[in-house]
Design a protein around this motif. Sequence first.
Motif, PDB file in Angstrom:
ATOM      1  N   HIS A 144      -5.134 -11.804  31.224  1.00  0.00           N
ATOM      2  CA  HIS A 144      -4.999 -10.275  30.936  1.00  0.00           C
ATOM      3  C   HIS A 144      -5.397 -10.021  29.328  1.00  0.00           C
ATOM      4  O   HIS A 144      -5.377  -8.811  29.303  1.00  0.00           O
ATOM      5  CB  HIS A 144      -3.894  -9.631  31.446  1.00  0.00           C
ATOM      6  N   SER A 145      -5.409 -10.811  28.665  1.00  0.00           N
ATOM      7  CA  SER A 145      -5.751 -10.292  27.275  1.00  0.00           C
ATOM      8  C   SER A 145      -7.081 -10.478  26.681  1.00  0.00           C
ATOM      9  O   SER A 145      -7.878 -10.878  27.504  1.00  0.00           O
ATOM     10  CB  SER A 145      -4.685 -11.388  26.549  1.00  0.00           C
ATOM     11  N   VAL A 146      -7.029  -9.967  25.705  1.00  0.00           N
ATOM     12  CA  VAL A 146      -8.492  -9.719  24.881  1.00  0.00           C
ATOM     13  C   VAL A 146      -8.302 -10.175  23.420  1.00  0.00           C
ATOM     14  O   VAL A 146      -7.042  -9.930  22.855  1.00  0.00           O
ATOM     15  CB  VAL A 146      -9.170  -8.366  25.070  1.00  0.00           C
ATOM     16  N   ALA A 147      -9.003 -11.068  22.885  1.00  0.00           N
ATOM     17  CA  ALA A 147      -8.785 -11.525  21.358  1.00  0.00           C
ATOM     18  C   ALA A 147     -10.198 -11.209  20.860  1.00  0.00           C
ATOM     19  O   ALA A 147     -11.370 -11.086  21.117  1.00  0.00           O
ATOM     20  CB  ALA A 147      -8.649 -13.070  21.674  1.00  0.00           C
ATOM     21  N   TRP A 148      -9.937 -11.233  19.384  1.00  0.00           N
ATOM     22  CA  TRP A 148     -11.049 -11.174  18.291  1.00  0.00           C
ATOM     23  C   TRP A 148     -10.809 -11.443  17.084  1.00  0.00           C
ATOM     24  O   TRP A 148      -9.324 -11.858  16.693  1.00  0.00           O
ATOM     25  CB  TRP A 148     -11.753  -9.688  18.273  1.00  0.00           C
ATOM     26  N   VAL A 184      -8.293 -16.547   8.121  1.00  0.00           N
ATOM     27  CA  VAL A 184      -8.811 -16.070   9.487  1.00  0.00           C
ATOM     28  C   VAL A 184      -7.411 -16.014  10.165  1.00  0.00           C
ATOM     29  O   VAL A 184      -6.588 -16.573  10.195  1.00  0.00           O
ATOM     30  CB  VAL A 184      -9.613 -17.392   9.862  1.00  0.00           C
ATOM     31  N   SER A 185      -7.749 -14.785  10.954  1.00  0.00           N
ATOM     32  CA  SER A 185      -6.551 -14.145  11.894  1.00  0.00           C
ATOM     33  C   SER A 185      -6.973 -14.189  13.292  1.00  0.00           C
ATOM     34  O   SER A 185      -8.284 -13.749  13.570  1.00  0.00           O
ATOM     35  CB  SER A 185      -5.877 -12.845  11.573  1.00  0.00           C
ATOM     36  N   ASP A 186      -6.409 -14.805  14.122  1.00  0.00           N
ATOM     37  CA  ASP A 186      -6.955 -14.805  15.695  1.00  0.00           C
ATOM     38  C   ASP A 186      -6.287 -13.511  16.151  1.00  0.00           C
ATOM     39  O   ASP A 186      -4.867 -13.722  16.456  1.00  0.00           O
ATOM     40  CB  ASP A 186      -6.781 -15.937  16.611  1.00  0.00           C
ATOM     41  N   HIS A 187      -6.676 -12.376  16.401  1.00  0.00           N
ATOM     42  CA  HIS A 187      -5.991 -11.361  16.960  1.00  0.00           C
ATOM     43  C   HIS A 187      -6.018 -11.225  18.683  1.00  0.00           C
ATOM     44  O   HIS A 187      -7.067 -10.921  19.182  1.00  0.00           O
ATOM     45  CB  HIS A 187      -6.678 -10.097  16.286  1.00  0.00           C
ATOM     46  N   VAL A 188      -4.945 -11.183  19.089  1.00  0.00           N
ATOM     47  CA  VAL A 188      -4.692 -11.291  20.650  1.00  0.00           C
ATOM     48  C   VAL A 188      -4.294  -9.893  21.200  1.00  0.00           C
ATOM     49  O   VAL A 188      -2.780  -9.773  20.984  1.00  0.00           O
ATOM     50  CB  VAL A 188      -4.093 -12.477  21.107  1.00  0.00           C
ATOM     51  N   PHE A 189      -5.007  -9.064  21.689  1.00  0.00           N
ATOM     52  CA  PHE A 189      -4.491  -8.220  22.380  1.00  0.00           C
ATOM     53  C   PHE A 189      -3.714  -8.474  23.707  1.00  0.00           C
ATOM     54  O   PHE A 189      -4.461  -8.728  24.790  1.00  0.00           O
ATOM     55  CB  PHE A 189      -5.557  -6.909  22.454  1.00  0.00           C
ATOM     56  N   PHE A 225       3.005   2.872  25.558  1.00  0.00           N
ATOM     57  CA  PHE A 225       2.810   3.044  26.983  1.00  0.00           C
ATOM     58  C   PHE A 225       1.342   4.066  26.991  1.00  0.00           C
ATOM     59  O   PHE A 225       1.293   5.193  26.625  1.00  0.00           O
ATOM     60  CB  PHE A 225       3.652   3.977  27.243  1.00  0.00           C
ATOM     61  N   ASP A 226       0.210   3.181  26.892  1.00  0.00           N
ATOM     62  CA  ASP A 226      -1.065   3.608  26.753  1.00  0.00           C
ATOM     63  C   ASP A 226      -2.098   3.222  27.437  1.00  0.00           C
ATOM     64  O   ASP A 226      -2.086   1.686  27.668  1.00  0.00           O
ATOM     65  CB  ASP A 226      -1.380   3.364  25.240  1.00  0.00           C
ATOM     66  N   PRO A 227      -2.617   4.202  28.382  1.00  0.00           N
ATOM     67  CA  PRO A 227      -3.637   3.462  29.597  1.00  0.00           C
ATOM     68  C   PRO A 227      -5.133   3.019  28.999  1.00  0.00           C
ATOM     69  O   PRO A 227      -5.852   2.393  29.522  1.00  0.00           O
ATOM     70  CB  PRO A 227      -3.907   4.828  30.387  1.00  0.00           C
ATOM     71  N   ARG A 228      -5.174   3.388  27.562  1.00  0.00           N
ATOM     72  CA  ARG A 228      -6.591   2.732  26.897  1.00  0.00           C
ATOM     73  C   ARG A 228      -6.191   1.236  26.471  1.00  0.00           C
ATOM     74  O   ARG A 228      -5.220   0.870  25.995  1.00  0.00           O
ATOM     75  CB  ARG A 228      -6.548   3.515  25.634  1.00  0.00           C
ATOM     76  N   GLY A 229      -7.267   0.662  26.798  1.00  0.00           N
ATOM     77  CA  GLY A 229      -7.129  -0.865  26.563  1.00  0.00           C
ATOM     78  C   GLY A 229      -7.502  -1.302  25.405  1.00  0.00           C
ATOM     79  O   GLY A 229      -7.746  -0.876  24.461  1.00  0.00           O
ATOM     80  N   ALA A 230      -8.266  -2.758  25.422  1.00  0.00           N
ATOM     81  CA  ALA A 230      -8.537  -3.310  24.267  1.00  0.00           C
ATOM     82  C   ALA A 230      -9.634  -2.609  23.598  1.00  0.00           C
ATOM     83  O   ALA A 230      -9.662  -2.733  22.450  1.00  0.00           O
ATOM     84  CB  ALA A 230      -8.943  -4.820  24.750  1.00  0.00           C
ATOM     85  N   ARG A 231     -10.559  -2.163  24.295  1.00  0.00           N
ATOM     86  CA  ARG A 231     -11.802  -1.704  23.423  1.00  0.00           C
ATOM     87  C   ARG A 231     -11.227  -0.524  22.601  1.00  0.00           C
ATOM     88  O   ARG A 231     -11.879  -0.520  21.337  1.00  0.00           O
ATOM     89  CB  ARG A 231     -12.644  -1.122  24.708  1.00  0.00           C
TER      90      ARG A 231
END
Length: 376
Positions: A52-56, A66-71, A14-20
């Motif tokens: 709504h998701s962000v990946a790196w 290689v890992s594809d990390h989806v937030f 429960f965190d208002p901080r996002g993917a950044r």
Amino acid sequence: MPAFKRKIFYLSGFDPRGARFYHQLYAEQAALFGANAGREIAVGKRRREPPHSVAWTVEDKSGDTVSDHVFLGWDDVVRAHWVKNPLALLRRSVVAYWNFTRLLDWPIVRTFPFGVRFAFYYPGVSTILLPVLFGLLLALPLILLLGSTWGVAAAGLVGLAVALFVVKKIQGFWLLRFIIFNDTLASDRLPADVDQRMAEFAGQIRTSLDEDWDEILFVTHSNGSILAVPIMARLLDACGGALPDRFSLVTLGSCIALIGNRKDSRRFHALLEQVGQGDFRWLDIGSITDGACIAGIDPCVSCAQPRRARLFQTSPRWFKYCDPATYQARRRNKYETHFDYLRTFDRISPLDYLAISSGPRPLAASIEAFKAENHG
């Protein structure tokens, strides 16, 4: 082509901080981990994964992985449930604690170790009760010294100063909002915006099961572990109750017991029963030093049927992988302790989050290596 390809779905608490914020934290810890482990870990830039998701991308160049990390982004939903008015925050906190006190399944909860039971009340005790008690204790000597009017005023000011100090030290307002939100989740249905977002995430993870990945990890932290339950129930529904062996659920700093042991959370109990009967690998890591985690308690302890899910539950044993001075310094900051599951340490644990999310070893092998180091 890389020798090992991994897909990670990460659900925050429960965190208002996002993917950044989480991308920056991961990149910082990957640099430390690489230096400690003698490996070159490259963390790519963020990219949007609609809606709504962000990946790196995370590349272990030393291990050919290689890992594809989806937030899985739900910080906007968190902000919508973020109580802003201080008086409303206090009022709703008292109501939430009253609900937890009268509705916890005490015959089960009483069997928990004291430290675990205290974790249910840690936010309220630290943020509300202790400052009030401190002010009351000071009231009598200050009244004798300054008179009734000035003594009560001085005691109130000191109590307020203590409250503000404690709140700042442990991020108390965040902890109270965490309790309020979980009181809301304990009702018979999830809020519509939460339910809709979790359904979307379940669909994303389900799609990955048909793709060419050597390993798929669904990693949750803190409150994300509670929301993993409706997501996993949907996944198990779609897959006939059994998930592929290359799939694992990882819960870090879990607080499932916060709702799992509420007598009124009937819908959640039904979903938890379904998840407990699923066939899948489940790694649960929780530390008794983390006041926002219900550590060492089987998530399915309140379920009527014996758990079928293959759960390995352990402490992270940070003391073993930290130099003593580092460990003591980290323990003093309870808020940051809750995020240490996502960090690396002086010595590399086989279940270090950076190791299991970027390295060439599958999770099952990492668990066995951890057992060999810590369980003889």
